[in-house]
Design a protein around this motif. Structure first.
Motif, PDB file in Angstrom:
ATOM      1  N   GLY A  62      -6.191 -11.765  -0.537  1.00 30.37           N
ATOM      2  CA  GLY A  62      -5.351 -11.441  -1.677  1.00 30.37           C
ATOM      3  C   GLY A  62      -5.944 -10.336  -2.526  1.00 30.37           C
ATOM      4  O   GLY A  62      -6.800  -9.571  -2.081  1.00 30.37           O
ATOM      5  N   THR A  63      -5.502 -10.254  -3.756  1.00 31.86           N
ATOM      6  CA  THR A  63      -5.940  -9.188  -4.657  1.00 31.86           C
ATOM      7  C   THR A  63      -6.676  -9.764  -5.849  1.00 31.86           C
ATOM      8  O   THR A  63      -6.473 -10.922  -6.237  1.00 31.86           O
ATOM      9  CB  THR A  63      -4.741  -8.362  -5.157  1.00 31.86           C
ATOM     10  N   GLU A  64      -7.541  -8.938  -6.395  1.00 28.29           N
ATOM     11  CA  GLU A  64      -8.238  -9.289  -7.625  1.00 28.29           C
ATOM     12  C   GLU A  64      -8.306  -8.040  -8.472  1.00 28.29           C
ATOM     13  O   GLU A  64      -9.033  -7.096  -8.146  1.00 28.29           O
ATOM     14  CB  GLU A  64      -9.634  -9.830  -7.328  1.00 28.29           C
ATOM     15  N   GLU A  85       0.821  -1.202   0.000  1.00 28.11           N
ATOM     16  CA  GLU A  85       0.000   0.000   0.000  1.00 28.11           C
ATOM     17  C   GLU A  85       0.857   1.254   0.000  1.00 28.11           C
ATOM     18  O   GLU A  85       0.561   2.234  -0.690  1.00 28.11           O
ATOM     19  CB  GLU A  85      -0.923  -0.006   1.218  1.00 28.11           C
ATOM     20  N   TRP A 141      -8.094  -4.429  -6.821  1.00 25.25           N
ATOM     21  CA  TRP A 141      -8.727  -4.430  -5.501  1.00 25.25           C
ATOM     22  C   TRP A 141      -8.060  -5.429  -4.559  1.00 25.25           C
ATOM     23  O   TRP A 141      -7.709  -6.531  -4.951  1.00 25.25           O
ATOM     24  CB  TRP A 141     -10.219  -4.771  -5.631  1.00 25.25           C
ATOM     25  N   ARG A 142      -7.907  -5.012  -3.304  1.00 29.85           N
ATOM     26  CA  ARG A 142      -7.433  -5.883  -2.234  1.00 29.85           C
ATOM     27  C   ARG A 142      -8.656  -6.373  -1.464  1.00 29.85           C
ATOM     28  O   ARG A 142      -9.509  -5.579  -1.080  1.00 29.85           O
ATOM     29  CB  ARG A 142      -6.479  -5.130  -1.296  1.00 29.85           C
ATOM     30  N   ARG A 143      -8.738  -7.680  -1.214  1.00 24.97           N
ATOM     31  CA  ARG A 143      -9.930  -8.256  -0.638  1.00 24.97           C
ATOM     32  C   ARG A 143      -9.642  -8.890   0.730  1.00 24.97           C
ATOM     33  O   ARG A 143      -8.584  -9.458   0.952  1.00 24.97           O
ATOM     34  CB  ARG A 143     -10.531  -9.300  -1.575  1.00 24.97           C
ATOM     35  N   GLU A 187      -7.265 -12.072   5.165  1.00 30.15           N
ATOM     36  CA  GLU A 187      -6.923 -11.419   3.905  1.00 30.15           C
ATOM     37  C   GLU A 187      -7.062 -12.429   2.778  1.00 30.15           C
ATOM     38  O   GLU A 187      -6.590 -13.561   2.887  1.00 30.15           O
ATOM     39  CB  GLU A 187      -5.504 -10.855   3.956  1.00 30.15           C
ATOM     40  N   SER A 202      -7.601  -1.152   6.553  1.00 28.35           N
ATOM     41  CA  SER A 202      -6.353  -1.886   6.354  1.00 28.35           C
ATOM     42  C   SER A 202      -6.066  -2.884   7.465  1.00 28.35           C
ATOM     43  O   SER A 202      -5.284  -3.818   7.284  1.00 28.35           O
ATOM     44  CB  SER A 202      -5.183  -0.902   6.221  1.00 28.35           C
ATOM     45  N   GLU A 209     -13.539  -4.801   0.314  1.00 32.88           N
ATOM     46  CA  GLU A 209     -12.754  -4.539  -0.891  1.00 32.88           C
ATOM     47  C   GLU A 209     -12.256  -3.106  -0.839  1.00 32.88           C
ATOM     48  O   GLU A 209     -13.038  -2.165  -0.660  1.00 32.88           O
ATOM     49  CB  GLU A 209     -13.606  -4.775  -2.139  1.00 32.88           C
ATOM     50  N   ILE A 266      -6.251  -0.849  -4.575  1.00 33.11           N
ATOM     51  CA  ILE A 266      -4.789  -0.857  -4.558  1.00 33.11           C
ATOM     52  C   ILE A 266      -4.268   0.385  -5.260  1.00 33.11           C
ATOM     53  O   ILE A 266      -3.227   0.938  -4.910  1.00 33.11           O
ATOM     54  CB  ILE A 266      -4.242  -2.126  -5.251  1.00 33.11           C
ATOM     55  N   GLU A 289       2.267   1.777  -3.421  1.00 36.12           N
ATOM     56  CA  GLU A 289       1.260   2.296  -4.332  1.00 36.12           C
ATOM     57  C   GLU A 289       1.010   3.785  -4.069  1.00 36.12           C
ATOM     58  O   GLU A 289       0.816   4.581  -4.992  1.00 36.12           O
ATOM     59  CB  GLU A 289      -0.040   1.508  -4.182  1.00 36.12           C
TER      60      GLU A 289
END
Length: 250
Positions: free
Chosen positions: A95-97, A8, A100-102, A93, A87, A111, A114, A11
């Motif tokens: 992971g990411t899709e 994060e 988006w971090r889920r 957690e 956060s 959601e 990122i 980013e």
């Protein structure tokens, strides 16, 4: 202090270098060439939870509403990564899709973006019944890009502020900018215990906005949202808000 992952922070630095960073919560800008039309999944009820100012508790209200539905629900946080209130909130957690971090909290999916260019995701599970879009006042001011256009198509908008004179005035301003029916959630003491100046200020809020109160939890003021269960008074208040929403036509 809210903890943020290394990813994060990287980013956020990328956003600064790209000139996308702004102090405080803000809505994601429209990505170049990105369509501004978004359609919810079948049988998905979408509620916009709009913070009328920073730090008024909109994320807490959104999470409490999602939890209180008692159904499959998700909260989609729409802000820059460094402004995230989620956060450290998930129990797991996932992971990411895409952008988006889920994460998850029981039946509630969290959601959060990122990048600053993430478009509201379509649910990965077709059984999602409720989506709470956690956003801020820029989406009703016309400066929220694609997200502002989404919010204006929704039947359910919850305006969140706090029980202070400036907070109530900000809620009034957001209501005027929205220009239609909404539910106003005021975080703090019950209406009967509002200081007289707050009651006087609240008299200026348009009649089309139904006002209700929402408790302020002292522990969450210190810790922020954590993986721990939300206090019972917050969930009870959230059930009251949902009851008011369910009275409205969908």
């Amino acid at each position: 202090m809210t903890a943020h992952s290394v990813a994060e922070l990287r980013e956020a630095w990328r956003a600064i270098e790209a000139g996308e960073f702004a102090h405080g919560p803000r809505s994601a800008p429209t990505a170049p060439g990105t369509a501004t039309v978004w359609t919810p999944a079948p049988r998905e009820r979408v509620v916009a939870v709009v913070g009328c100012a920073g730090g008024v508790g909109a994320s807490t209200v959104a999470l409490a509403l999602a939890t209180a539905t008692g159904a499959s629900a998700r909260v989609v946080e729409c802000c820059s990564p460094l402004a995230s209130g989620f956060s450290a909130t998930a129990n797991a957690e996932l992971g990411t899709e895409g952008p988006w971090r889920r994460g998850s909290r029981g039946d509630v999916l969290l959601e959060r973006p990122i990048t600053g260019e993430a478009i509201l995701p379509v649910p990965t599970e077709s059984s999602v019944e409720w989506t709470l879009v956690d956003t801020n006042w820029t989406t009703v001011s016309g400066a929220g890009g694609w997200l502002a256009s989404v919010v204006r198509t929704l039947d359910d908008v919850v305006l969140v502020s706090n029980a202070t004179v400036p907070g109530v005035r900000r809620l009034e301003s957001c209501a005027e900018l929205l220009g239609r029916d909404a539910l106003g959630v005021v975080v703090g003491p019950t209406v009967k215990r509002w200081p007289r100046p707050v009651k006087v200020a609240a008299a200026g809020i348009p009649a089309r906005v139904h006002l209700t109160d929402f408790p302020l939890d002292p522990r969450l003021r210190v810790t922020g949202l954590t993986p721990d269960p939300l206090p019972a008074p917050l969930l009870k208040a959230a059930q009251n808000v949902l009851a008011l929403l369910r009275k409205e036509p969908t």
